[in-house]
Structures are given as C-alpha cells and as structure tokens.
Enzyme design. Sequence first.
Site, PDB file in Angstrom:
ATOM      1  N   ARG A  17      57.214  47.287   8.607  1.00  0.00           N
ATOM      2  CA  ARG A  17      55.792  47.044   8.845  1.00  0.00           C
ATOM      3  C   ARG A  17      55.557  46.522  10.269  1.00  0.00           C
ATOM      4  NH1 ARG A  17      52.732  41.621   6.716  1.00  0.00           N
ATOM      5  NH2 ARG A  17      50.668  42.288   7.324  1.00  0.00           N
ATOM      6  N   TYR A  22      56.114  41.953  13.579  1.00  0.00           N
ATOM      7  CA  TYR A  22      56.885  41.233  12.554  1.00  0.00           C
ATOM      8  C   TYR A  22      58.401  41.421  12.655  1.00  0.00           C
ATOM      9  CZ  TYR A  22      52.256  40.719  10.487  1.00  0.00           C
ATOM     10  OH  TYR A  22      50.930  40.405  10.283  1.00  0.00           O
ATOM     11  N   HIS A  77      44.209  33.373   4.676  1.00  0.00           N
ATOM     12  CA  HIS A  77      42.891  33.315   5.308  1.00  0.00           C
ATOM     13  C   HIS A  77      41.754  33.443   4.305  1.00  0.00           C
ATOM     14  CE1 HIS A  77      45.666  33.960   8.547  1.00  0.00           C
ATOM     15  NE2 HIS A  77      45.926  35.205   8.172  1.00  0.00           N
ATOM     16  N   ASP A  84      44.263  25.448  -3.587  1.00  0.00           N
ATOM     17  CA  ASP A  84      44.130  24.532  -4.736  1.00  0.00           C
ATOM     18  C   ASP A  84      45.466  24.356  -5.453  1.00  0.00           C
ATOM     19  OD1 ASP A  84      41.454  24.134  -4.284  1.00  0.00           O
ATOM     20  OD2 ASP A  84      40.748  25.281  -6.018  1.00  0.00           O
ATOM     21  N   GLU A  95      54.185  25.685   5.260  1.00  0.00           N
ATOM     22  CA  GLU A  95      53.541  26.983   5.526  1.00  0.00           C
ATOM     23  C   GLU A  95      54.257  27.641   6.710  1.00  0.00           C
ATOM     24  OE1 GLU A  95      49.614  26.443   7.125  1.00  0.00           O
ATOM     25  OE2 GLU A  95      49.057  28.553   6.883  1.00  0.00           O
ATOM     26  N   HIS A  97      54.294  31.199   9.203  1.00  0.00           N
ATOM     27  CA  HIS A  97      53.801  32.512   9.616  1.00  0.00           C
ATOM     28  C   HIS A  97      54.729  33.061  10.686  1.00  0.00           C
ATOM     29  CE1 HIS A  97      50.219  32.178   7.269  1.00  0.00           C
ATOM     30  NE2 HIS A  97      50.071  30.948   7.728  1.00  0.00           N
ATOM     31  N   SER A  99      54.140  35.637  12.784  1.00  0.00           N
ATOM     32  CA  SER A  99      53.418  35.886  14.039  1.00  0.00           C
ATOM     33  C   SER A  99      52.569  34.660  14.395  1.00  0.00           C
ATOM     34  CB  SER A  99      52.506  37.110  13.879  1.00  0.00           C
ATOM     35  OG  SER A  99      51.486  36.837  12.920  1.00  0.00           O
ATOM     36  N   ARG A 108      42.197  35.297  11.517  1.00  0.00           N
ATOM     37  CA  ARG A 108      43.524  34.751  11.160  1.00  0.00           C
ATOM     38  C   ARG A 108      43.647  33.266  11.522  1.00  0.00           C
ATOM     39  NH1 ARG A 108      46.555  39.377   9.731  1.00  0.00           N
ATOM     40  NH2 ARG A 108      45.822  41.182  10.887  1.00  0.00           N
TER      41      ARG A 108
HETATM   42  C1  DQA Z   1      51.376  36.531   8.480  1.00  0.00           C
HETATM   43  C2  DQA Z   1      50.081  36.486   9.288  1.00  0.00           C
HETATM   44  C3  DQA Z   1      48.910  36.952   8.452  1.00  0.00           C
HETATM   45  O1  DQA Z   1      47.710  36.892   9.207  1.00  0.00           O
HETATM   46  C4  DQA Z   1      49.116  38.381   8.004  1.00  0.00           C
HETATM   47  O2  DQA Z   1      48.063  38.795   7.161  1.00  0.00           O
HETATM   48  C5  DQA Z   1      50.446  38.600   7.358  1.00  0.00           C
HETATM   49  C6  DQA Z   1      51.617  37.897   7.880  1.00  0.00           C
HETATM   50  C7  DQA Z   1      52.607  36.183   9.367  1.00  0.00           C
HETATM   51  O3  DQA Z   1      53.637  35.863   8.790  1.00  0.00           O
HETATM   52  O4  DQA Z   1      52.529  36.279  10.584  1.00  0.00           O
HETATM   53  O5  DQA Z   1      50.582  39.427   6.468  1.00  0.00           O
HETATM   54  O6  DQA Z   1      51.304  35.558   7.461  1.00  0.00           O
END
Ligand code: DQA
Length: 139
Positions: A17, A22, A77, A84, A95, A97, A99, A108
Amino acid sequence: MKIAIINGPNLNLLGKREPGIYGSTSFEDFLSVLQQRYPTVTLHYFQSNIEGELVTEIQRVGFDFDGIILNPAAYTHTSVAIGDAIAAIKTPVIEVHISNVHAREEFRKLSHVSAKAAGSIIGLGLKGYELALDYLLNK
Ligand code: DQA
C-alpha cells in the site's frame, strides 16, 4: 509481559500500500523481526478493517495485558468509539502512526485517540512500534 499490537483498516496491506508513504515491508515480516528481538515478550497481534472489531479487541485485552500499541489508521480521525474504548480500559495505550499525519491532509491532524493515550509516536515509520514497545517494557 503481554503486549497487544492492534492495527486498523488497510494496514493489512503494508508493503503493498502506497510504499512511498508506508514503506515496502509487510507487517508480518516486521513483527517476526520484532518478536525475535524481544523473545521474552508475548506479542499478540490483531488487525481489522472493521471499527467495532477494533473496539471489541481493545476491550478484550484492556484489563489484563501490560500495554497496547495501537495504530487505528483512518479510524483515528473519525472514531469516537475507539477513543471511548481507550478511556474505558486499564491497560496503557501508545498511539502509533507510521507516517507524519501532521504533514499530510488537514483531516489527518484530528485524533480521537491522542488525548486518551499515554503517548503518541508519529512519523517514524515502523520504528514507532519498536519505540512504543521499548517504552512499555521500561516504564
Ligand atoms: C496512519 C495514518 C492515517 O491517517 C491513515 O489513514 C492510515 C495510516 C499511519 O500509520 O500513518 O491508514 O495511521
């Protein structure tokens, strides 16, 4: 030590993807390297493209696991329900991410997760999962 890694929608396609954003490593390959690096930790991996399944998994692991590393992907998002669920459980959530969501589209920048999480690691690629694990093991 039991740590859950939970990935949201489309992260099953990592490696294929949008590799420019990514990367080209599949999560399965990354996970097996991570598990070899941390042999004493039980890593439990769950991925779903379905919001309610992510909520159910957060609830399931949220009381007796030692930590959750969560990348809710696009649901970050939009999902009040995932926010919750994190507020409802006892296990600390990091958390992650892959990117840098703050350097991408405006939508985002909103996270329903950040305020409920113990912390967030953003934009450091798959390394973010390892940094989150390191934090959970050493905190
Ligand atoms: C993500 C960032 C999100 O905005 C996006 O929808 C993803 C991957 C990331 O790991 O960078 O699917 O969570």
